[in-house]
Structures are given as structure tokens and as C-alpha cells.
Design a protein around this motif. Sequence first.
Motif, short mmCIF file in Angstrom:
data_model
loop_
_atom_site.label_atom_id
_atom_site.label_comp_id
_atom_site.label_asym_id
_atom_site.label_seq_id
_atom_site.Cartn_x
_atom_site.Cartn_y
_atom_site.Cartn_z
N ALA A 149 -13.03 8.47 28.07
CA ALA A 149 -14.36 8.94 28.43
C ALA A 149 -14.28 10.27 29.16
O ALA A 149 -15.03 11.22 28.87
CB ALA A 149 -15.08 7.90 29.28
N ALA A 150 -13.36 10.37 30.11
CA ALA A 150 -13.21 11.61 30.88
C ALA A 150 -12.86 12.78 29.98
O ALA A 150 -13.35 13.90 30.17
CB ALA A 150 -12.15 11.43 31.97
N GLU A 151 -12.02 12.55 28.99
CA GLU A 151 -11.64 13.61 28.05
C GLU A 151 -12.85 14.13 27.28
O GLU A 151 -12.86 15.28 26.86
CB GLU A 151 -10.60 13.09 27.07
CG GLU A 151 -9.20 13.00 27.63
CD GLU A 151 -8.48 14.35 27.58
OE1 GLU A 151 -7.71 14.58 26.64
OE2 GLU A 151 -8.72 15.18 28.49
N LEU A 152 -13.86 13.28 27.11
CA LEU A 152 -15.07 13.66 26.38
C LEU A 152 -16.18 14.14 27.30
O LEU A 152 -17.30 14.41 26.85
CB LEU A 152 -15.58 12.46 25.56
CG LEU A 152 -14.67 11.97 24.43
CD1 LEU A 152 -15.16 10.63 23.92
CD2 LEU A 152 -14.61 12.99 23.31
N ASN A 153 -15.89 14.23 28.61
CA ASN A 153 -16.91 14.55 29.61
C ASN A 153 -18.04 13.52 29.62
O ASN A 153 -19.21 13.85 29.85
CB ASN A 153 -17.49 15.95 29.41
CG ASN A 153 -16.60 17.04 30.01
OD1 ASN A 153 -15.48 16.76 30.45
ND2 ASN A 153 -17.09 18.26 30.02
N VAL A 154 -17.68 12.28 29.35
CA VAL A 154 -18.60 11.15 29.48
C VAL A 154 -18.29 10.47 30.80
O VAL A 154 -17.14 10.15 31.08
CB VAL A 154 -18.45 10.16 28.31
CG1 VAL A 154 -19.30 8.91 28.55
CG2 VAL A 154 -18.84 10.82 26.99
N ALA A 181 -5.28 16.38 33.30
CA ALA A 181 -5.34 16.33 34.76
C ALA A 181 -6.70 16.79 35.26
O ALA A 181 -7.29 16.17 36.17
CB ALA A 181 -4.22 17.18 35.37
N GLU A 182 -7.23 17.86 34.67
CA GLU A 182 -8.54 18.35 35.09
C GLU A 182 -9.65 17.35 34.75
O GLU A 182 -10.60 17.18 35.51
CB GLU A 182 -8.82 19.71 34.44
CG GLU A 182 -7.96 20.85 34.97
CD GLU A 182 -8.12 21.03 36.47
OE1 GLU A 182 -9.28 21.03 36.96
OE2 GLU A 182 -7.09 21.17 37.16
N SER A 183 -9.52 16.70 33.61
CA SER A 183 -10.50 15.68 33.23
C SER A 183 -10.52 14.53 34.24
O SER A 183 -11.59 14.01 34.60
CB SER A 183 -10.19 15.13 31.84
OG SER A 183 -10.35 16.14 30.85
N LEU A 184 -9.34 14.14 34.70
CA LEU A 184 -9.26 13.04 35.66
C LEU A 184 -9.71 13.46 37.05
O LEU A 184 -10.23 12.63 37.82
CB LEU A 184 -7.83 12.48 35.69
CG LEU A 184 -7.38 11.81 34.39
CD1 LEU A 184 -5.92 11.36 34.49
CD2 LEU A 184 -8.27 10.62 34.05
N LYS A 185 -9.53 14.72 37.38
CA LYS A 185 -10.07 15.23 38.65
C LYS A 185 -11.60 15.26 38.60
O LYS A 185 -12.27 15.05 39.60
CB LYS A 185 -9.52 16.62 38.95
CG LYS A 185 -8.05 16.65 39.32
CD LYS A 185 -7.56 18.08 39.51
CE LYS A 185 -6.07 18.11 39.80
NZ LYS A 185 -5.56 19.52 39.89
N TRP A 186 -12.12 15.54 37.40
CA TRP A 186 -13.58 15.63 37.21
C TRP A 186 -14.26 14.27 37.31
O TRP A 186 -15.35 14.14 37.86
CB TRP A 186 -13.83 16.26 35.84
CG TRP A 186 -15.25 16.21 35.37
CD1 TRP A 186 -16.25 17.09 35.67
CD2 TRP A 186 -15.83 15.23 34.51
NE1 TRP A 186 -17.42 16.72 35.06
CE2 TRP A 186 -17.18 15.58 34.34
CE3 TRP A 186 -15.34 14.09 33.87
CZ2 TRP A 186 -18.06 14.83 33.55
CZ3 TRP A 186 -16.19 13.33 33.08
CH2 TRP A 186 -17.54 13.70 32.93
N ARG A 187 -13.60 13.22 36.81
CA ARG A 187 -14.24 11.91 36.76
C ARG A 187 -14.27 11.24 38.13
O ARG A 187 -13.42 11.48 38.98
CB ARG A 187 -13.57 10.99 35.75
CG ARG A 187 -12.21 10.42 36.14
CD ARG A 187 -12.00 9.02 35.58
NE ARG A 187 -13.01 8.07 36.01
CZ ARG A 187 -12.97 7.42 37.17
NH1 ARG A 187 -11.98 7.61 38.02
NH2 ARG A 187 -13.93 6.57 37.49
N TYR A 188 -15.28 10.42 38.32
CA TYR A 188 -15.39 9.57 39.50
C TYR A 188 -16.28 8.40 39.13
O TYR A 188 -16.86 8.38 38.04
CB TYR A 188 -15.96 10.34 40.70
CG TYR A 188 -17.44 10.71 40.57
CD1 TYR A 188 -18.42 10.01 41.27
CD2 TYR A 188 -17.85 11.75 39.73
CE1 TYR A 188 -19.76 10.35 41.15
CE2 TYR A 188 -19.18 12.08 39.60
CZ TYR A 188 -20.14 11.38 40.32
OH TYR A 188 -21.47 11.70 40.19
#
Length: 209
Positions: free
Chosen positions: A144-149, A4-11
Motif C-alpha cells: 500500500a505504501a508503495e502505491l501511496n495508499v 525506505a521513503e515510502s515507509l517513512k511516508w506511511r503511518y
Amino acid sequence: MNLAESLKWRYAVKKYADKKVSQTDLTIILEATNLSASSAGLQPYRVIVVENPEIRRKLGEGTFNPQITEASHLLVFAAIENLSVSHIDEYMQRMAYTRGLPVEALEQFRNMLVSTVTGRKQEENVIWATKQAYIGLGTALVAAAELNVDSTPMEGFDQVRFDEVLGLREKGLRSVVLLALGYRDAQKDPYVNAAKVRLPLNVFAEYVK
């Protein structure tokens, strides 16, 4: 971060920094996409990884999507244009080998797929393949979001130009959606600190009990 945090981080990143995604992370994203849900497991699309700067410059000419040229990598999701019995037979052979089965044991499944694919018009199969590609796109975004890409999915591109420059029609493919991968430029991207705007969960999801 959890999912959930990874998906909040991505845009959808607008400006990319000059930093490359490692081959290790790129491979993880591609492996996740390859493992994505696919109707009957047929995977009626392919992913073209475009790294060459000159080719990406040609692809990005006249576009309003600078991510095509500025990101580390560009993934082109391309639908198989003319699904045929040969595609199904290749899939049956692969399934038989992978699962240690005689291919004859898959005859009923094969006949169902053949009936479905050949019973539709070519353009209907392309639409179906495109929908399958979008499922893969969603998986790639999450991976990608899980990898902070960082990533940017894109639809508004010149499909004719992409097909021509990448020689997709000669490969029996048609470009349908893009995904840029890289790392956000925190100094130049105007949306880097923008809060994600989504519906409250109790509005978005309705329970039927």
C-alpha cells in the motif's frame, strides 16, 4: 519514492478522506499479500475485502476505530480455524498442477505437513495461522505504501461480532487482524505531519560477526 521513503511516508492513519482506492491499486495490494511469505506455502488464512458501507457500520458499532467505517476498504485477515488433511491435499493438487508434477512426487512433503498439522492441537494451529496472517499484513502495508495508499492496521476490534456479521465461522475462519485502506484526511488527522519515531538503526539492529 523508493521503499525506505515510502515507509517513512506511511503511518497508521486516524482520519480518512472520502476518496476511494481504485480497483487496480486494491488488486495490486491483494496480489502482493497473496505472494507473501508463508510457512511451507500453505497460506492458512484468507483475506475478506469489506466494501459495503452498511456492513462496515455494523462492524464498527461501539468501536474506538472509526477507520473501520471511514476508510475506502477494510481488509479482514482471517485464520483457518481447523486446518485439516483436506487443506493439505488441496495444496498438493495445486502445487502439482502449477509445477507440472505428478502429485505422487509430493508424497514426502505431504506426509511432513500432515504430521505437523495433525500433531498439534487445534488452537495451536490457529495461533500458527494467525502468525502467518500477520506476515501477510506486513506485506500489504508495504504494498500500500508503495502505491501511496494509506493504511491502518488494527487489533482492538470485536472478533465475535466480526465473525458473526461476516459469517466467518460458517466458512471455517476466525478474524484475527484488520487493515483499513484509503487516503488520509490532511485537515482532520492530528498525526498527518508528525515525524515518525523509531530507534536509531545501530540500536535497533545488532550485528553478530
